[in-house]
Design a protein around this motif. Structure first.
Motif, PDB file in Angstrom:
ATOM      1  N   GLU A  86      15.521 -58.754 -14.617  1.00  0.00           N
ATOM      2  CA  GLU A  86      15.887 -60.119 -14.238  1.00  0.00           C
ATOM      3  C   GLU A  86      16.042 -60.250 -12.727  1.00  0.00           C
ATOM      4  N   LEU A  87      16.679 -59.262 -12.114  1.00  0.00           N
ATOM      5  CA  LEU A  87      16.893 -59.311 -10.672  1.00  0.00           C
ATOM      6  C   LEU A  87      15.580 -59.218  -9.904  1.00  0.00           C
ATOM      7  N   TYR A  88      14.691 -58.323 -10.340  1.00  0.00           N
ATOM      8  CA  TYR A  88      13.427 -58.152  -9.630  1.00  0.00           C
ATOM      9  C   TYR A  88      12.543 -59.392  -9.739  1.00  0.00           C
ATOM     10  N   THR A  89      12.516 -60.022 -10.909  1.00  0.00           N
ATOM     11  CA  THR A  89      11.686 -61.217 -11.045  1.00  0.00           C
ATOM     12  C   THR A  89      12.253 -62.372 -10.222  1.00  0.00           C
ATOM     13  N   LEU A  90      13.570 -62.471 -10.165  1.00  0.00           N
ATOM     14  CA  LEU A  90      14.192 -63.494  -9.323  1.00  0.00           C
ATOM     15  C   LEU A  90      13.959 -63.179  -7.848  1.00  0.00           C
ATOM     16  N   ARG A  91      14.076 -61.915  -7.501  1.00  0.00           N
ATOM     17  CA  ARG A  91      13.815 -61.495  -6.124  1.00  0.00           C
ATOM     18  C   ARG A  91      12.384 -61.846  -5.722  1.00  0.00           C
ATOM     19  N   SER A  92      11.441 -61.676  -6.640  1.00  0.00           N
ATOM     20  CA  SER A  92      10.042 -61.982  -6.358  1.00  0.00           C
ATOM     21  C   SER A  92       9.869 -63.439  -5.946  1.00  0.00           C
ATOM     22  N   ALA A  93      10.523 -64.338  -6.676  1.00  0.00           N
ATOM     23  CA  ALA A  93      10.409 -65.765  -6.365  1.00  0.00           C
ATOM     24  C   ALA A  93      11.015 -66.086  -5.005  1.00  0.00           C
ATOM     25  N   LEU A  94      12.198 -65.546  -4.739  1.00  0.00           N
ATOM     26  CA  LEU A  94      12.873 -65.833  -3.475  1.00  0.00           C
ATOM     27  C   LEU A  94      12.112 -65.259  -2.285  1.00  0.00           C
ATOM     28  N   GLU A  95      11.655 -64.022  -2.414  1.00  0.00           N
ATOM     29  CA  GLU A  95      10.972 -63.397  -1.283  1.00  0.00           C
ATOM     30  C   GLU A  95       9.586 -63.987  -1.061  1.00  0.00           C
ATOM     31  N   PHE A 138      14.502 -52.107   2.605  1.00  0.00           N
ATOM     32  CA  PHE A 138      15.366 -53.257   2.342  1.00  0.00           C
ATOM     33  C   PHE A 138      15.574 -54.092   3.609  1.00  0.00           C
ATOM     34  N   LYS A 139      15.700 -53.420   4.739  1.00  0.00           N
ATOM     35  CA  LYS A 139      15.908 -54.134   6.001  1.00  0.00           C
ATOM     36  C   LYS A 139      14.720 -55.028   6.320  1.00  0.00           C
ATOM     37  N   LEU A 140      13.514 -54.546   6.049  1.00  0.00           N
ATOM     38  CA  LEU A 140      12.321 -55.344   6.335  1.00  0.00           C
ATOM     39  C   LEU A 140      12.302 -56.616   5.485  1.00  0.00           C
ATOM     40  N   HIS A 141      12.615 -56.473   4.204  1.00  0.00           N
ATOM     41  CA  HIS A 141      12.625 -57.657   3.338  1.00  0.00           C
ATOM     42  C   HIS A 141      13.721 -58.633   3.749  1.00  0.00           C
ATOM     43  N   LYS A 142      14.883 -58.108   4.109  1.00  0.00           N
ATOM     44  CA  LYS A 142      15.968 -58.981   4.552  1.00  0.00           C
ATOM     45  C   LYS A 142      15.610 -59.670   5.868  1.00  0.00           C
ATOM     46  N   THR A 143      14.867 -58.980   6.724  1.00  0.00           N
ATOM     47  CA  THR A 143      14.441 -59.573   7.991  1.00  0.00           C
ATOM     48  C   THR A 143      13.506 -60.753   7.744  1.00  0.00           C
ATOM     49  N   ILE A 144      12.559 -60.574   6.833  1.00  0.00           N
ATOM     50  CA  ILE A 144      11.633 -61.663   6.511  1.00  0.00           C
ATOM     51  C   ILE A 144      12.392 -62.851   5.928  1.00  0.00           C
ATOM     52  N   VAL A 145      13.344 -62.572   5.055  1.00  0.00           N
ATOM     53  CA  VAL A 145      14.142 -63.654   4.472  1.00  0.00           C
ATOM     54  C   VAL A 145      14.926 -64.380   5.562  1.00  0.00           C
ATOM     55  N   ALA A 146      15.514 -63.633   6.484  1.00  0.00           N
ATOM     56  CA  ALA A 146      16.266 -64.256   7.578  1.00  0.00           C
ATOM     57  C   ALA A 146      15.355 -65.120   8.446  1.00  0.00           C
ATOM     58  N   MET A 147      14.107 -64.695   8.616  1.00  0.00           N
ATOM     59  CA  MET A 147      13.142 -65.445   9.423  1.00  0.00           C
ATOM     60  C   MET A 147      12.777 -66.786   8.794  1.00  0.00           C
ATOM     61  N   SER A 148      13.041 -66.938   7.496  1.00  0.00           N
ATOM     62  CA  SER A 148      12.707 -68.193   6.818  1.00  0.00           C
ATOM     63  C   SER A 148      13.552 -69.350   7.338  1.00  0.00           C
ATOM     64  N   GLU A 201       3.084 -65.142   1.067  1.00  0.00           N
ATOM     65  CA  GLU A 201       3.776 -65.407  -0.196  1.00  0.00           C
ATOM     66  C   GLU A 201       3.171 -64.582  -1.326  1.00  0.00           C
ATOM     67  N   GLN A 202       1.844 -64.546  -1.382  1.00  0.00           N
ATOM     68  CA  GLN A 202       1.172 -63.786  -2.437  1.00  0.00           C
ATOM     69  C   GLN A 202       1.534 -62.305  -2.367  1.00  0.00           C
ATOM     70  N   LEU A 203       1.524 -61.744  -1.168  1.00  0.00           N
ATOM     71  CA  LEU A 203       1.808 -60.317  -1.015  1.00  0.00           C
ATOM     72  C   LEU A 203       3.263 -59.993  -1.357  1.00  0.00           C
ATOM     73  N   ALA A 204       4.177 -60.878  -0.980  1.00  0.00           N
ATOM     74  CA  ALA A 204       5.588 -60.647  -1.307  1.00  0.00           C
ATOM     75  C   ALA A 204       5.787 -60.644  -2.816  1.00  0.00           C
ATOM     76  N   ARG A 205       5.151 -61.584  -3.498  1.00  0.00           N
ATOM     77  CA  ARG A 205       5.275 -61.646  -4.952  1.00  0.00           C
ATOM     78  C   ARG A 205       4.593 -60.445  -5.610  1.00  0.00           C
ATOM     79  N   THR A 206       3.421 -60.085  -5.110  1.00  0.00           N
ATOM     80  CA  THR A 206       2.685 -58.955  -5.676  1.00  0.00           C
ATOM     81  C   THR A 206       3.471 -57.663  -5.528  1.00  0.00           C
ATOM     82  N   HIS A 207       4.100 -57.497  -4.374  1.00  0.00           N
ATOM     83  CA  HIS A 207       4.902 -56.296  -4.127  1.00  0.00           C
ATOM     84  C   HIS A 207       6.007 -56.167  -5.168  1.00  0.00           C
ATOM     85  N   ASN A 208       6.730 -57.257  -5.414  1.00  0.00           N
ATOM     86  CA  ASN A 208       7.826 -57.205  -6.378  1.00  0.00           C
ATOM     87  C   ASN A 208       7.321 -57.080  -7.811  1.00  0.00           C
TER      88      ASN A 208
END
Length: 236
Positions: A86-95, A138-148, A201-208
């Protein structure tokens, strides 16, 4: 004029410090899932009031790391493959959304910061420093989210990432090989840096989604996983 200083700020700081201490014990497995959390014991060990401990536990409950049982009792939250799914699928949408927004709106300084974080990940992975590489991941993903620049997204993502790390630790979900982390994140980083919102967006979702598949594949090899229905779920 009075020289008294309000104690409210100090109380809030104590709440946060207590929450940080307990959170660290949970994440590093000292307090495993289901571990009873006694307010009196925690208050004595941390040398703070039970009210401070209660506030700290409420904060950790909001983060999904602990839960209240029968109104007055607390325990570390359960860990399961289904929770992780559940967390990973939700993370996929957010990231995915965050990567798209970051590609469109991030400043040059923020893009430079992302490049530096990817360099940290690359250096740690090349040196086969697993813990440092995982932290940089994790830092890289959080950085991208912060950049949003999306405040609600950033807040909700922070909560989810804490729970993802908790679940990964306690269900024994093995991290990727360190060298794979470089390839996994290079294209995503480049898409954000180049401003290619759709690809980012596609790559972030694909990664998760790939992580979801890896999680479910690993669970399928463990017949006694104890997670009904987890093997039937699909990644997005």
């Amino acid at each position: 004029m009075s020289t008294l200083t309000s104690l409210k700020t100090q109380e809030r700081l104590l709440d946060r410090q207590a929450a940080n201490s307990i959170r660290q014990q949970i994440v590093n497995r000292t307090m495993p899932p289901g571990h009873r959390l006694l307010e009196a014991v925690l208050a004595r060990e941390l040398e703070v009031s039970r009210g401070t401990i209660r506030s700290a536990l409420m904060q950790l409950s909001n983060e999904g790391l602990v839960r209240q049982v029968a109104f007055t009792k607390w325990e570390v939250a359960p860990a399961s493959v289904e929770e992780a799914w559940e967390l990973y699928t939700l993370r996929s949408a957010l990231e995915g959304l965050a990567a798209s927004l970051a590609a469109q709106y991030a400043s040059p300084a923020e893009r430079d910061g992302l490049s530096r974080v990817f360099a940290e990940l690359e250096a740690a992975a090349n040196a086969d420093q697993r813990e440092a590489a995982a932290d940089a991941d994790f830092k890289l993903h959080k950085t991208i989210v912060a950049m949003s620049g999306h405040k609600r997204l950033i807040r909700d993502h922070e909560r989810i990432i804490l729970q993802v790390r908790f679940q990964m630790t306690h269900i024994g979900f093995a991290p990727r090989e360190t060298r794979d982390l470089i390839d996994d994140h290079r294209d995503l980083t480049e898409a954000v840096l180049k401003g290619d919102a759709a690809r980012a967006e596609q790559l972030a979702r694909t990664h998760n989604s790939a992580e979801v598949k890896r999680l479910l594949d690993a669970n399928a090899r463990q017949p006694s996983s104890g997670t009904p229905g987890a093997n039937t779920k699909k990644g997005d």
